[in-house]
Design an enzyme around this catalytic site. Structure first.
Site, PDB file in Angstrom:
ATOM      1  N   LYS A 124       0.873  -1.176   0.000  1.00  0.00           N
ATOM      2  CA  LYS A 124       0.000   0.000   0.000  1.00  0.00           C
ATOM      3  C   LYS A 124       0.902   1.216   0.000  1.00  0.00           C
ATOM      4  O   LYS A 124       2.059   1.139   0.432  1.00  0.00           O
ATOM      5  CB  LYS A 124      -0.889   0.011   1.253  1.00  0.00           C
ATOM      6  CG  LYS A 124      -2.152   0.825   1.114  1.00  0.00           C
ATOM      7  CD  LYS A 124      -3.248   0.067   0.388  1.00  0.00           C
ATOM      8  CE  LYS A 124      -4.421   0.960   0.076  1.00  0.00           C
ATOM      9  NZ  LYS A 124      -5.565   0.189  -0.441  1.00  0.00           N
ATOM     10  N   ASP A 164      -7.041   4.262  -4.542  1.00  0.00           N
ATOM     11  CA  ASP A 164      -7.689   4.081  -3.239  1.00  0.00           C
ATOM     12  C   ASP A 164      -8.321   5.443  -2.942  1.00  0.00           C
ATOM     13  O   ASP A 164      -8.571   6.226  -3.880  1.00  0.00           O
ATOM     14  CB  ASP A 164      -6.654   3.670  -2.166  1.00  0.00           C
ATOM     15  CG  ASP A 164      -7.308   3.228  -0.855  1.00  0.00           C
ATOM     16  OD1 ASP A 164      -7.839   2.110  -0.820  1.00  0.00           O
ATOM     17  OD2 ASP A 164      -7.322   3.995   0.117  1.00  0.00           O
TER      18      ASP A 164
HETATM   19  P1  NDP Z   1     -12.857   7.594  -2.899  1.00  0.00           P
HETATM   20  O1  NDP Z   1     -11.826   8.599  -2.608  1.00  0.00           O
HETATM   21  O2  NDP Z   1     -13.344   7.429  -4.289  1.00  0.00           O
HETATM   22  O3  NDP Z   1     -14.132   7.832  -1.969  1.00  0.00           O
HETATM   23  C1  NDP Z   1     -14.010   7.854  -0.584  1.00  0.00           C
HETATM   24  C2  NDP Z   1     -15.341   8.273   0.004  1.00  0.00           C
HETATM   25  O4  NDP Z   1     -15.280   8.115   1.426  1.00  0.00           O
HETATM   26  C3  NDP Z   1     -15.671   9.733  -0.263  1.00  0.00           C
HETATM   27  O5  NDP Z   1     -17.051   9.907  -0.313  1.00  0.00           O
HETATM   28  C4  NDP Z   1     -15.049  10.398   0.976  1.00  0.00           C
HETATM   29  O6  NDP Z   1     -15.606  11.673   1.284  1.00  0.00           O
HETATM   30  C5  NDP Z   1     -15.385   9.407   2.051  1.00  0.00           C
HETATM   31  N1  NDP Z   1     -14.434   9.511   3.139  1.00  0.00           N
HETATM   32  C6  NDP Z   1     -13.069   9.473   3.041  1.00  0.00           C
HETATM   33  N2  NDP Z   1     -12.525   9.651   4.256  1.00  0.00           N
HETATM   34  C7  NDP Z   1     -13.546   9.793   5.114  1.00  0.00           C
HETATM   35  C8  NDP Z   1     -13.621   9.996   6.504  1.00  0.00           C
HETATM   36  N3  NDP Z   1     -12.518  10.097   7.259  1.00  0.00           N
HETATM   37  N4  NDP Z   1     -14.853  10.075   7.075  1.00  0.00           N
HETATM   38  C9  NDP Z   1     -15.978   9.991   6.339  1.00  0.00           C
HETATM   39  N5  NDP Z   1     -15.969   9.806   4.993  1.00  0.00           N
HETATM   40  C10 NDP Z   1     -14.764   9.694   4.407  1.00  0.00           C
HETATM   41  O7  NDP Z   1     -12.260   6.202  -2.334  1.00  0.00           O
HETATM   42  P2  NDP Z   1     -12.727   4.713  -2.670  1.00  0.00           P
HETATM   43  O8  NDP Z   1     -14.191   4.691  -2.934  1.00  0.00           O
HETATM   44  O9  NDP Z   1     -11.793   4.160  -3.648  1.00  0.00           O
HETATM   45  O10 NDP Z   1     -12.399   3.992  -1.287  1.00  0.00           O
HETATM   46  C11 NDP Z   1     -13.366   3.843  -0.235  1.00  0.00           C
HETATM   47  C12 NDP Z   1     -12.946   2.716   0.688  1.00  0.00           C
HETATM   48  O11 NDP Z   1     -12.871   1.490  -0.064  1.00  0.00           O
HETATM   49  C13 NDP Z   1     -11.570   2.852   1.350  1.00  0.00           C
HETATM   50  O12 NDP Z   1     -11.608   2.262   2.620  1.00  0.00           O
HETATM   51  C14 NDP Z   1     -10.664   2.039   0.438  1.00  0.00           C
HETATM   52  O13 NDP Z   1      -9.504   1.588   1.104  1.00  0.00           O
HETATM   53  C15 NDP Z   1     -11.603   0.876   0.108  1.00  0.00           C
HETATM   54  N6  NDP Z   1     -11.270   0.119  -1.083  1.00  0.00           N
HETATM   55  C16 NDP Z   1     -11.160   0.726  -2.300  1.00  0.00           C
HETATM   56  C17 NDP Z   1     -10.878  -0.022  -3.428  1.00  0.00           C
HETATM   57  C18 NDP Z   1     -10.865   0.560  -4.796  1.00  0.00           C
HETATM   58  O14 NDP Z   1     -10.801  -0.211  -5.753  1.00  0.00           O
HETATM   59  N7  NDP Z   1     -10.941   1.880  -4.971  1.00  0.00           N
HETATM   60  C19 NDP Z   1     -10.600  -1.468  -3.318  1.00  0.00           C
HETATM   61  C20 NDP Z   1     -10.844  -2.019  -2.012  1.00  0.00           C
HETATM   62  C21 NDP Z   1     -11.134  -1.229  -0.948  1.00  0.00           C
HETATM   63  P3  NDP Z   1     -14.793  13.033   0.920  1.00  0.00           P
HETATM   64  O15 NDP Z   1     -15.012  13.207  -0.546  1.00  0.00           O
HETATM   65  O16 NDP Z   1     -15.435  14.065   1.757  1.00  0.00           O
HETATM   66  O17 NDP Z   1     -13.358  12.797   1.269  1.00  0.00           O
END
Ligand code: NDP
Length: 445
Positions: A124, A164
């Site tokens: 990561k 991510d």
């Molecule tokens: P994005 O950046 O596309 O979206 C993240 C979302 O979560 C946004 O809506 C963001 O809001 C919100 N968010 C981030 N930090 C916080 C926080 N501290 N509190 C509340 N809301 C928060 O990321 P992904 O959709 O790619 O990732 C989401 C999750 O999925 C993570 O845990 C990631 O590790 C996991 N994941 C992702 C994969 C992928 O293929 N992308 C694969 C496997 C797991 P804001 O816009 O306000 O920051």
């Protein structure tokens, strides 16, 4: 080995890394019995070698903002374990990024990747750079500056990064472009690329779709074959959350919440296709806030809140770690939730997990349920190596098969004497045994 001894020792050596310790604790607690049945593991101190990353690269990133000021961020790559294949895992850009968070993610990734059945090790990386409010040009300059250092640590058979939080198609493209320029080769190296330059169809959708395929496998064990009549709470509104919502709609479920780090929206009429298209546009084109959805469609918006106290039958946390605590879990159970499947990594606190398992609801940990993303990344690596592209249907079929396979491994290793499937235990044991066998075979490295 006792979990507590290993945890105490890790805590002594890494005192300021709570997320890392939390992730290790969760895994060790569920594999302790199996591990202790193999004295050969203990003789070579396998557990410590598996918990501590192979390598941590950290570096400074200097870049110039739109006002001409020089900004400084930290960049990291944690190469956790490559016993079963090249290091593989996403890059996260978020103000909270620090060694503890990346170490927990790299550790989890090692187990997740083992479950996918594809040959990928765990890694990561990321930066404490926050993309929020940055211009496109600033994002590009930052990604290029980061790659000036990172490029020498990655490669198609060494370490393959992806996206991510805060890193989507745009950021991957900028990083990969700079990588190609420096490395002078065109072999993939990043996944989540645009389809025009080696990306795989279905990669953007894969984590969200995969989570729903996993959920359907779980629900089928309780005789439920589609999502009609199910009310679904989703957190987040990024990559994982939006494609999760899309698949729920395809299966006729009703999505009533989505969120971002400022708050959540509650739409009792359900987020339909048209409203979801608006969210896609809001997030990917205008880079707006979820609050604007409530302003447009006139529904409830809760600033600073999390959606878990709304009544639903299925909860899909898809934002970030530790976003669902014990109180939230108790509210979900009291409101009649039947399944929780994690799109995010470690979104439920240990107390929340305990609440779900005590209530014997279907509960899938992220390392199993969200493995679809890295699985299609693995398929992207295969397509790049073969210099060809598979169709959408081909990739989707392989994704479904992989998620079914991960589910089967969880059932095999996690079924309890009373028939309840402990998916945490199942996923951890299946993944641990695979990585442990590979490490044993390759000697002390
Ligand atoms: P994005 O950046 O596309 O979206 C993240 C979302 O979560 C946004 O809506 C963001 O809001 C919100 N968010 C981030 N930090 C916080 C926080 N501290 N509190 C509340 N809301 C928060 O990321 P992904 O959709 O790619 O990732 C989401 C999750 O999925 C993570 O845990 C990631 O590790 C996991 N994941 C992702 C994969 C992928 O293929 N992308 C694969 C496997 C797991 P804001 O816009 O306000 O920051």
């Amino acid at each position: 080995m006792t979990t507590q001894t290993v945890i105490d020792e890790l805590q002594r050596r890494f005192p300021n890394e709570p997320e890392y310790i939390q992730a290790v604790h969760e895994v060790l607690a569920s594999i302790e019995d199996v591990y202790n049945q193999h004295p050969e593991f203990e003789r070579v101190n396998l557990i410590e070698r598996l918990c501590i990353p192979d390598r941590i690269v950290s570096f400074r990133v200097n870049w110039v903002d739109d006002q001409g000021r020089v900004q400084t961020n930290m960049g990291y790559r944690i190469q956790h374990n490559n016993a079963i294949g090249p290091y593989k895992g996403g890059m996260r850009f978020h103000a909270s990024v620090c060694p503890s968070i990346l170490k927990f993610l790299a550790f989890e990734q090692t187990f997740k990747n083992a479950l996918t059945t594809l040959p990928m090790g765990g890694a990561k990386g990321g930066s404490d750079f926050s993309p929020r409010g940055k211009s496109n040009a600033e994002i590009m300059r930052f990604c290029q500056a980061l790659m000036l250092e990172l490029w020498r640590h990655v490669g198609p058979d060494t370490d393959v990064p992806a996206g991510d939080i805060g890193v989507g198609g745009r950021e991957v493209a900028y990083m990969y472009g700079m990588y190609k320029k420096l490395a002078r080769e065109n072999t993939g190296t990043f996944t989540g690329k645009g389809v025009e330059f080696g990306g795989s169809l279905i990669r953007p959708e894969a984590t969200g779709y995969g989570n729903i395929y996993f959920l359907m496998n779980m629900l089928q064990s309780r005789g439920i074959t589609d999502l009609q009549g199910q009310t679904v709470c989703i957190s987040g509104s990024g990559n994982v959350a939006t494609y999760t919502a899309e698949k729920v709609l395809q299966l006729r479920g009703k999505v009533i919440t989505m969120s971002d780090s400022d708050g959540y929206i509650y739409d009792p009429d359900g987020i339909d296709r048209e409203k979801l298209d608006y969210i896609f546009e809001l997030k990917n084109v205008y880079r707006g806030r979820i609050r604007e959805y409530a302003e447009k469609y006139g529904c409830k918006y809760v600033a600073g809140g999390r959606p878990w106290h709304e009544k639903c039958t299925i909860a899909l946390p898809s934002a970030t770690q530790n976003e669902l605590n014990g109180d939230d879990a108790r509210a979900l159970v009291a409101n009649g939730v039947i399944a929780v499947s994690e799109g995010a990594n470690m979104p439920s606190t240990p107390e929340a997990v305990k609440v779900f398992q005590t209530a014997k609801i279907l509960y899938a940990p992220g390392k199993a349920a969200n493995a679809g993303g890295v699985s299609v990344s693995g398929l992207e690596m295969t397509q790049n190596a073969m210099h060809l592209s598979w169709s959408k249907d081909e990739v989707d079929a392989k994704l479904r098969e992989i998620m079914g396979n991960i589910h089967a491994q969880c059932v095999r290793y996690g079924t309890q004497p009373d028939g309840y499937v402990d998916y945490v235990k199942g996923a951890n044991i299946a993944a641990f045994m695979k990585v442990a066998k590979a490490m044993m075979a390759q000697g002390v490295l």
